[in-house]
Scaffold this active site. Structure first.
Site, PDB file in Angstrom:
ATOM      1  NE  ARG A  20      -0.513   0.574   4.884  1.00 53.34           N
ATOM      2  CZ  ARG A  20      -0.477  -0.301   5.914  1.00 53.34           C
ATOM      3  NH1 ARG A  20      -1.078  -1.478   6.009  1.00 53.34           N
ATOM      4  NH2 ARG A  20       0.312   0.225   7.055  1.00 53.34           N
ATOM      5  CB  VAL A  64      11.775  -6.050   6.246  1.00 54.50           C
ATOM      6  CG1 VAL A  64      11.686  -6.663   4.738  1.00 54.50           C
ATOM      7  CG2 VAL A  64      11.093  -5.065   6.884  1.00 54.50           C
ATOM      8  CG  ASN A  86       8.105   1.728   0.877  1.00 50.52           C
ATOM      9  OD1 ASN A  86       8.107   3.105   0.809  1.00 50.52           O
ATOM     10  ND2 ASN A  86       7.149   1.133   1.014  1.00 50.52           N
ATOM     11  CB  SER A 138      11.267  11.012   6.946  1.00 46.10           C
ATOM     12  OG  SER A 138      10.316  11.955   7.312  1.00 46.10           O
ATOM     13  CE1 TYR A 151       8.548   7.090  10.014  1.00 43.36           C
ATOM     14  CE2 TYR A 151       9.136   9.452   9.942  1.00 43.36           C
ATOM     15  CZ  TYR A 151       8.784   8.228   9.451  1.00 43.36           C
ATOM     16  OH  TYR A 151       8.320   8.254   7.931  1.00 43.36           O
ATOM     17  CB  ALA A 153      16.387   8.040  16.086  1.00 46.42           C
ATOM     18  CB  ILE A 184       3.541  10.901   1.338  1.00 46.01           C
ATOM     19  CG1 ILE A 184       5.044  11.752   0.962  1.00 46.01           C
ATOM     20  CG2 ILE A 184       2.751  10.494  -0.036  1.00 46.01           C
ATOM     21  CD1 ILE A 184       4.938  12.797  -0.079  1.00 46.01           C
TER      22      ILE A 184
HETATM   23  P1  NAD Z   1       2.068   2.830   4.940  1.00 45.25           P
HETATM   24  O1  NAD Z   1       1.973   2.504   6.307  1.00 45.25           O
HETATM   25  O2  NAD Z   1       1.103   3.008   4.093  1.00 45.25           O
HETATM   26  O3  NAD Z   1       3.147   1.433   4.288  1.00 45.25           O
HETATM   27  C1  NAD Z   1       4.107   0.877   4.774  1.00 45.25           C
HETATM   28  C2  NAD Z   1       4.289  -0.657   4.407  1.00 45.25           C
HETATM   29  O4  NAD Z   1       5.225  -1.207   4.889  1.00 45.25           O
HETATM   30  C3  NAD Z   1       2.828  -1.574   4.629  1.00 45.25           C
HETATM   31  O5  NAD Z   1       2.297  -2.342   3.392  1.00 45.25           O
HETATM   32  C4  NAD Z   1       3.296  -2.460   5.538  1.00 45.25           C
HETATM   33  O6  NAD Z   1       2.743  -3.696   5.666  1.00 45.25           O
HETATM   34  C5  NAD Z   1       4.636  -2.572   5.378  1.00 45.25           C
HETATM   35  N1  NAD Z   1       5.617  -3.076   6.677  1.00 45.25           N
HETATM   36  C6  NAD Z   1       5.395  -2.521   7.912  1.00 45.25           C
HETATM   37  N2  NAD Z   1       6.085  -3.386   8.650  1.00 45.25           N
HETATM   38  C7  NAD Z   1       6.841  -4.214   7.753  1.00 45.25           C
HETATM   39  C8  NAD Z   1       7.884  -5.348   7.917  1.00 45.25           C
HETATM   40  N3  NAD Z   1       8.230  -5.504   9.311  1.00 45.25           N
HETATM   41  N4  NAD Z   1       8.085  -5.964   7.020  1.00 45.25           N
HETATM   42  C9  NAD Z   1       7.596  -5.965   5.896  1.00 45.25           C
HETATM   43  N5  NAD Z   1       6.756  -5.048   5.395  1.00 45.25           N
HETATM   44  C10 NAD Z   1       6.300  -4.037   6.425  1.00 45.25           C
HETATM   45  O7  NAD Z   1       3.196   3.740   4.947  1.00 45.25           O
HETATM   46  P2  NAD Z   1       3.871   4.718   3.714  1.00 45.25           P
HETATM   47  O8  NAD Z   1       3.267   6.388   3.927  1.00 45.25           O
HETATM   48  O9  NAD Z   1       3.573   4.249   2.187  1.00 45.25           O
HETATM   49  O10 NAD Z   1       5.382   4.809   4.039  1.00 45.25           O
HETATM   50  C11 NAD Z   1       6.321   4.113   3.261  1.00 45.25           C
HETATM   51  C12 NAD Z   1       7.877   4.509   3.673  1.00 45.25           C
HETATM   52  O11 NAD Z   1       7.723   5.973   3.215  1.00 45.25           O
HETATM   53  C13 NAD Z   1       7.894   4.397   5.143  1.00 45.25           C
HETATM   54  O12 NAD Z   1       9.345   4.024   5.260  1.00 45.25           O
HETATM   55  C14 NAD Z   1       7.847   5.710   5.845  1.00 45.25           C
HETATM   56  O13 NAD Z   1       8.389   6.023   7.019  1.00 45.25           O
HETATM   57  C15 NAD Z   1       8.400   6.625   4.503  1.00 45.25           C
HETATM   58  N6  NAD Z   1       7.648   7.921   4.657  1.00 45.25           N
HETATM   59  C16 NAD Z   1       6.336   8.271   4.710  1.00 45.25           C
HETATM   60  C17 NAD Z   1       5.904   9.497   4.801  1.00 45.25           C
HETATM   61  C18 NAD Z   1       4.305   9.673   4.464  1.00 45.25           C
HETATM   62  O14 NAD Z   1       4.211  11.033   4.869  1.00 45.25           O
HETATM   63  N7  NAD Z   1       3.798   9.060   4.216  1.00 45.25           N
HETATM   64  C19 NAD Z   1       6.916  10.764   4.748  1.00 45.25           C
HETATM   65  C20 NAD Z   1       8.190  10.315   4.839  1.00 45.25           C
HETATM   66  C21 NAD Z   1       8.591   9.196   4.638  1.00 45.25           C
END
Ligand code: NAD
Length: 243
Positions: A20, A64, A86, A138, A151, A153, A184
């Site tokens: 997702r 992971v 990711n 991030s 987060y 860190a 996002i």
């Molecule tokens: P999200 O929660 O929509 O998706 C994260 C995905 O990671 C999920 O499908 C979840 O099942 C998977 N996941 C979680 N733990 C896991 C594990 N132990 N093993 C395998 N898969 C695992 O998050 P997102 O917003 O799409 O974020 C994706 C990346 O972008 C993340 O690293 C997040 O920190 C980073 N990020 C997001 C934002 C934002 O504003 N959404 C901003 C900065 C950085």
């Protein structure tokens, strides 16, 4: 006919957290560029199957944070040219009240996973003298954020990790970069209180929240030959929020 922009034709890409949000958009973007896409998510995440079907790729499962899962995942994936780390979580709270469990969970999923994935994949890439790794950091890792010491860190750790591995792997033909998204719209940010969302929006120069596709386009660029001379870089994609 001109060659397609940043073609990934013939490349095999593995994406963690693909079920997702940003991971899903990256899967679609890389598929659109011609890559063969391997979608990885937590065991039992049914959406992952759906995404894999959409992009005509393979659905793989691993937690992971677990070394055994990651070893199996990389073995199943075979030779990969592109690795997108990711998967990520948040467990927000003020440090004074943050449990050790919430600290460790975030460091494990966001940072230790990047070590495990790269550790398992890098030897093959270096042997083949070709590879591109993109880690999701991030803007919070660059500037800090209230209630996000764990987060921040983990995401700052990714920056140091990315630059160090870039130095180690560069002469072996492997590039390692990071993308630092701002706000996002995904399930990760959906849970934030409205007043936090309003503040974030006010601080964003482009006057809108980012979409997963905004990040996917930056990731695509960095893992393509268009970025052949870019390594150890952190590309901020935040609509002008953290300037
Ligand atoms: P999200 O929660 O929509 O998706 C994260 C995905 O990671 C999920 O499908 C979840 O099942 C998977 N996941 C979680 N733990 C896991 C594990 N132990 N093993 C395998 N898969 C695992 O998050 P997102 O917003 O799409 O974020 C994706 C990346 O972008 C993340 O690293 C997040 O920190 C980073 N990020 C997001 C934002 C934002 O504003 N959404 C901003 C900065 C950085």
């Amino acid at each position: 006919m001109p060659e397609a922009y940043a073609s990934l034709e013939g490349k095999r890409a593995l994406i963690t957290g693909a079920a997702r949000g940003i991971g899903r958009a990256i899967a679609a973007q890389l598929k659109g560029a011609g890559a063969e896409v391997l979608c990885c998510d937590l065991p039992g995440t049914s959406e992952n199957e759906e995404v894999a079907r959409e992009v005509g790729g393979q659905a793989l499962y691993a937690d992971v944070t677990k070394a055994d899962d990651v070893e199996k995942l990389i073995a199943e994936a075979g030779d990969i040219d592109i690795l997108i780390n990711n998967a990520g979580i948040t467990r927000d709270g003020l440090l004074a009240r943050m449990s050790e469990e919430d600290w460790r969970a975030v460091i494990d999923v966001n940072l230790t996973s990047v070590y495990l994935m790269c550790h398992a994949a890098i030897r093959g890439m270096m042997k083949r003298r070709s590879g591109a790794i993109v880690n999701l950091s991030s803007v919070v890792g660059l500037h800090g954020n209230f209630g996000q010491t764990n987060y921040a860190a983990s995401k700052a750790g990714i920056v140091g990790f990315t630059k160090s591995l870039a130095r180690e792997a560069g002469t072996r033909g492997v590039r390692v970069n990071a993308v630092a998204p701002g706000y996002i719209e995904t399930r990760l940010t959906d849970v934030l209180p409205d007043e936090v969302k309003t503040k974030m929006l006010e601080a964003t120069s482009l006057g809108r929240f980012g979409q997963p596709e905004d990040i996917a386009r930056a990731v695509h660029f960095l893992c393509s030959d268009e970025a052949a001379y870019i390594t150890g870089e952190v590309l901020v994609v935040d609509g002008g929020m953290a300037m």
